[in-house]
Design an enzyme around this catalytic site. Structure first.
Site, short mmCIF file in Angstrom:
data_model
loop_
_atom_site.label_atom_id
_atom_site.label_comp_id
_atom_site.label_asym_id
_atom_site.label_seq_id
_atom_site.Cartn_x
_atom_site.Cartn_y
_atom_site.Cartn_z
N VAL A 1 0.86 -1.18 0.00
CA VAL A 1 0.00 0.00 0.00
C VAL A 1 0.90 1.23 0.00
O VAL A 1 1.82 1.34 0.82
CB VAL A 1 -0.93 0.02 1.23
CG1 VAL A 1 -1.85 1.23 1.17
CG2 VAL A 1 -1.75 -1.27 1.31
N ASP B 1 -12.57 -11.41 7.64
CA ASP B 1 -11.17 -11.15 7.99
C ASP B 1 -11.07 -9.98 8.96
O ASP B 1 -10.23 -9.09 8.80
CB ASP B 1 -10.36 -10.88 6.73
CG ASP B 1 -8.85 -11.09 6.96
OD1 ASP B 1 -8.49 -11.75 7.95
OD2 ASP B 1 -8.05 -10.61 6.14
#
Length: 877
Positions: free
Chosen positions: A543, A655
């Site tokens: 990221v 998740d």
């Protein structure tokens, strides 16, 4: 020194026992049982199994670039009858090709690939070089028979244990560097659900490595102290080798002997079964010999060649066939070094409540193997009690954890000509009906488009007018097309009429915003993906912090080709976030799918993840107060509640973890990473059946056992996050003493004793009021209930956390004070809190109005009905 004692009588008994075990090796009947003889035009008996021809219609084979080849009798003459039958033919691939298997029983499957190179006319299979992958993982990357020892004389079997969640498994073979690929036989066989993660499973697992949900590759399977076991003598058709080639003399010159048992094995409920290992594995073993010079430091040792710095699941098989009475045999096991403890003070008779000779196994995960490429396993007596017998080991399995999927290649098989002809006949017979349906459908579509245009001209006052909401139902997916290398390039398009959608070339210069960003623009925004801009890295990829041309700061998540995640997660993320909008969910700004790239753009969230702020190291980890942690947890709970209730079907995140909860400039929590999210059950259903996905330490145990996914699975994961926020430590930390390794077990232990204050993060311990802590601990414990039915809904969790915050704020308020509806007004936050903005959220346009959605209000997530229920039942909660 390794010493053999009474070898001949023992081996004689083993031969008899092996024959008897053959009759016991058919207990398990797999639902999926594909045995394929590749390149053969006839079915081939191999031992007690029948391998069918790959052109028989049992599987679908991509055929344009494949050739069937057959070995000469002399090439396979040295293999023995069984192996000669399996390896006498092969399928050769000169371009990416695949076998496709229909999966009727989703879950764990053995995939075995058999290779034996030979020369057939112009094909020399020894010169092959190729990779093999499924839709979700690279199984083999760079297989070359020429690089293997004894490649021309010894066949190879590569075995994998995969969690197959799809209804079709595609195994793709990709030739490398202009060479060819080949395979002699393929097996795809379903196995019992608890083969991994069942019985007495691992107690020393590396963080984020969960073998129960990850692809495994068998490297070694050893019958310690016993004979080799063929596939016909194993209920799951596995092969076991002898242990002598791996035995090593330790520095203490330990002596061992082979032992065998002629009694009946005592299989106990919840322990190992004949499917975990054949009876002959547990009825034989190797024992450490005691003698006059024995000083308690001697150990049995085996050494194996492994890949450097890889992760491995190591399974120890034990059966006490040497003790005369319970409580005598106590052992330690070590991996990688004689001081790295894997099992400490193992007392088999205590596990079996005094029973001896019962099969048992214990798993251990080695997070990173030695850079030397050697893996040693040691078995010795417990340092607490050294007696006779000293130690025993019956079997050993070493499986590599394929933690990185690599660059997955999938070639979807095309239908055969016969199927096409049959399809044409069927279509012709219903042509008239099809024409009628087509006309009717066209009329419906025209009417629907007209209604949608009217809706776009006059936005509803009941729906939020956000830039992404019109994409709901309009995002479409083009068929993936193979590139020059054979890899699949998923593409996504957005309706041109959709605001922000992709525009035609003639209007490229239009000022209309596009949510499909060009790759060149993202290269510019990230300075060609400068590593200095990396702000995080996960299973999908890195990221980057980036600034668009208009000055908007965004987070750019770029897929890593070596990642285990790929097109499926990319598509899921877009589908989910394009239709969801809430101040406690990270906003999706756009995506890019050019040049085989998969890139997602999100709003930039300044303060990173909750995990990094709790225990990520450095000064930042000290900044979250107890009140800020409470608010972050409550905000994340509201975001999850929105997912569970905003649509007709709940969206299950799958998740939930502290690293997927981000904090913006105002420390507002935002749930992120929807790559594993899944639509929940219909209103008339209770669950969705699916393969287990998630992060180790956070996965719902009820989901693991039953494969039944519900919104309560998110509730369990969130309960783990609640303990993290309170204790500021990892969910699993092998460095800690054994009772503290697992945060859930540790936290529930102290909660059960009503002494949760003993494990509170010392930095906030002095600010946590006892009443708030009691309610907080109770909420976490209920979220972590073993059975999903015993957990609260996310609505109840939101209410409880608001109540905890109230208990923390109001001096003297206690749980017992809440006895009537008079408290409702006091517990309702002031209007200014309900109406505050998102604070620090960057969406790329800045033109949406926060709070326009009914569910965007922080405090309307919990219904009055839920609040009332809480009020009148507060003592029972």
């Amino acid at each position: 020194m390794v010493k053999m004692i009474k070898v001949r009588p023992v081996l004689g008994f083993l031969v008899i026992l092996s024959i008897l075990c053959i009759g016991l090796a058919a207990a398990y009947t797999p639902v999926d049982n594909y045995l394929i003889s590749c390149g053969s035009s006839v079915d081939t008996p191999v031992g007690r199994r029948l391998f069918v021809a790959d052109n028989s219609g049992t599987v679908v084979l991509t055929s344009p670039e494949t050739t069937a080849v057959k070995a000469s009798p002399s090439a396979v003459s040295g293999l023995g009858d069984t192996d000669a039958a399996m390896y006498q033919s092969a399928r050769v691939f000169t371009a990416p090709s695949s076998y496709s298997f229909r999966i009727r029983d989703p879950g764990r499957h053995f995939v075995r690939l058999h290779f034996f190179p030979f020369v057939y006319r112009g094909y020399d299979l020894a010169t092959a070089s190729f990779k093999v992958s499924t839709q979700d993982a690279v199984l083999i990357d760079g297989f070359s028979p020429a690089a293997r020892a004894n490649a021309s004389t010894a066949p190879a079997c590569e075995e994998f244990l995969l969690d197959v969640a799809r209804d079709t498994l595609v195994v793709t073979f990709v030739p490398l560097a202009g060479r060819l690929a080949f395979v002699n036989a393929v097996e795809v066989v379903s196995v019992p659900d608890n083969l991994v993660g069942g019985a007495d499973s691992s107690q020393s697992i590396g963080q984020q490595l969960n073998p129960a949900v990850m692809p495994l590759q068998t490297v070694y399977r050893v019958n310690v102290g016993g004979p080799a076991v063929g596939a016909d003598s194993d209920t799951l058709w596995r092969e076991w080798t002898i242990d002598q080639p791996f035995l090593i003399a330790t520095v203490t010159t330990a002596e061992t002997k082979m032992v065998a048992y002629n009694g009946t094995l005592n299989y106990l409920p919840g322990q190992a079964t004949p499917d975990d290992a054949p009876a002959i594995v547990y009825a034989t073993g190797r024992e450490l010999i005691m003698n006059d010079s024995f000083d308690g430091m001697k150990q049995m040792a085996w050494q194996f060649d492994v890949d450097r710095s890889a992760s491995y699941l190591i399974r120890f098989h034990f059966c006490d066939i040497v003790s005369k009475a319970p409580g005598v045999l106590r052992m330690n096991a070590y991996v990688d070094s004689s001081s790295s403890s894997a099992i400490t003070d193992l007392d088999l008779s205590a596990i079996g409540n005094g029973v001896l000779a019962f099969p048992y196994y214990r798993d251990y995960v080695l997070v990173t193997s030695s850079t030397s490429g050697k893996l040693a396993v040691y078995i010795g007596p417990s340092s607490k009690k050294i007696t006779t017998p000293a130690a025993i080991l019956n079997g050993l399995e070493i499986m590599r954890i394929l933690a990185s999927a690599g660059s997955v290649v999938v070639v979807e098989p095309a239908a055969t000509e016969t199927k096409k002809k049959n399809l044409a006949v069927v279509l012709g017979s219903v042509c008239g009906a099809f024409a009628f349906v087509s006309i009717a459908a066209a009329l419906v579509i025209l009417l629907r488009k007209k209604e949608e245009k009217e809706e776009l001209r006059t936005p509803s006052t009941n729906q939020p007018s956000t830039a992404w909401m019109p994409l709901l139902g309009r995002i479409s997916f083009r068929s993936a097309t193979p590139s020059a290398t054979g890899s699949m390039s998923p593409s996504f398009t957005v309706d041109a009429n959709t605001p922000g959608g992709a525009t035609p070339a003639s209007t490229a210069a239009s000022s209309s915003r596009s949510y499909r960003f060009p790759f060149a623009a993202l290269q510019d925004a990230t300075r060609n993906f400068d590593e200095a801009l990396v702000i995080g890295e996960g299973g999908f990829g890195k990221v980057y912090a980036a600034v668009l041309q208009d000055g908007t700061k965004v987070a750019v998540k770029r897929a890593n080709p070596e990642s285990r995640q790929g097109a499926r997660e990319f598509r899921t993320e877009i589908e989910m976030l394009s239709g969801l909008r809430h101040r406690h969910l990270v906003s999706l700004i756009g995506y890019c799918d050019e040049q085989e790239e998969m890139i997602l753009l999100y709003e930039y969230v300044e303060h990173g993840s909750l995990r990094s702020r709790l225990y990520g190291g450095g000064a930042a980890a000290q900044e979250l107060s107890w009140a800020q942690r409470l608010e972050a947890c409550a905000g994340a709970a509201r975001g999850l509640l929105y997912l569970h209730t905003a649509a007709a079907k709940p969206v299950i995140h799958r998740d939930v973890k502290s690293s997927n909860i981000l904090l913006d400039a105002g420390l507002t929590a935002k749930v992120a990473d929807f790559g594993l999210s899944k639509a929940g059950p219909d209103i008339d259903e209770t669950h969705v059946s699916t393969a287990v996905k998630g992060s180790f330490g956070y996965v719902d145990p009820d989901y693991v056992r039953t494969r039944k996914l519900t919104a309560k699975s998110d509730v369990y994961s969130f309960g783990v996050v609640l303990l993290e926020a309170l204790c500021a430590r990892p969910v699993v930390d092998p460095r800690l003493p054994k009772p503290m390794v697992n945060l859930v077990e540790w936290g529930l232990h102290w909660q059960g004793r009503d002494e949760l204050e003993k494990i509170v993060d010392r930095r906030i311990a002095g600010t946590v009021r006892s009443a708030a802590l009691r309610k907080y601990g109770e909420t976490a414990a209920r979220c972590l209930a073993d059975r999903a039915a015993d957990r609260p809904s996310m609505e109840d969790v939101v209410w409880n956390l608001q109540f905890v915050a109230r208990l923390q704020e109001v001096d003297g308020l206690d749980v017992s004070d809440v006895s009537s509806l008079n408290m409702v007004h006091q517990l309702t936050p002031p209007s200014h809190a309900r109406q505050r903005s998102a604070g620090g959220s960057v969406t790329g346009g800045g033109d949406e109005e926060e709070g326009s959605s009914v569910l965007d209000d922080d405090y309307t997530d919990a219904s009055m009905r839920g609040i009332f229920w809480q009020m009148v039942n507060v003592r029972g909660r």
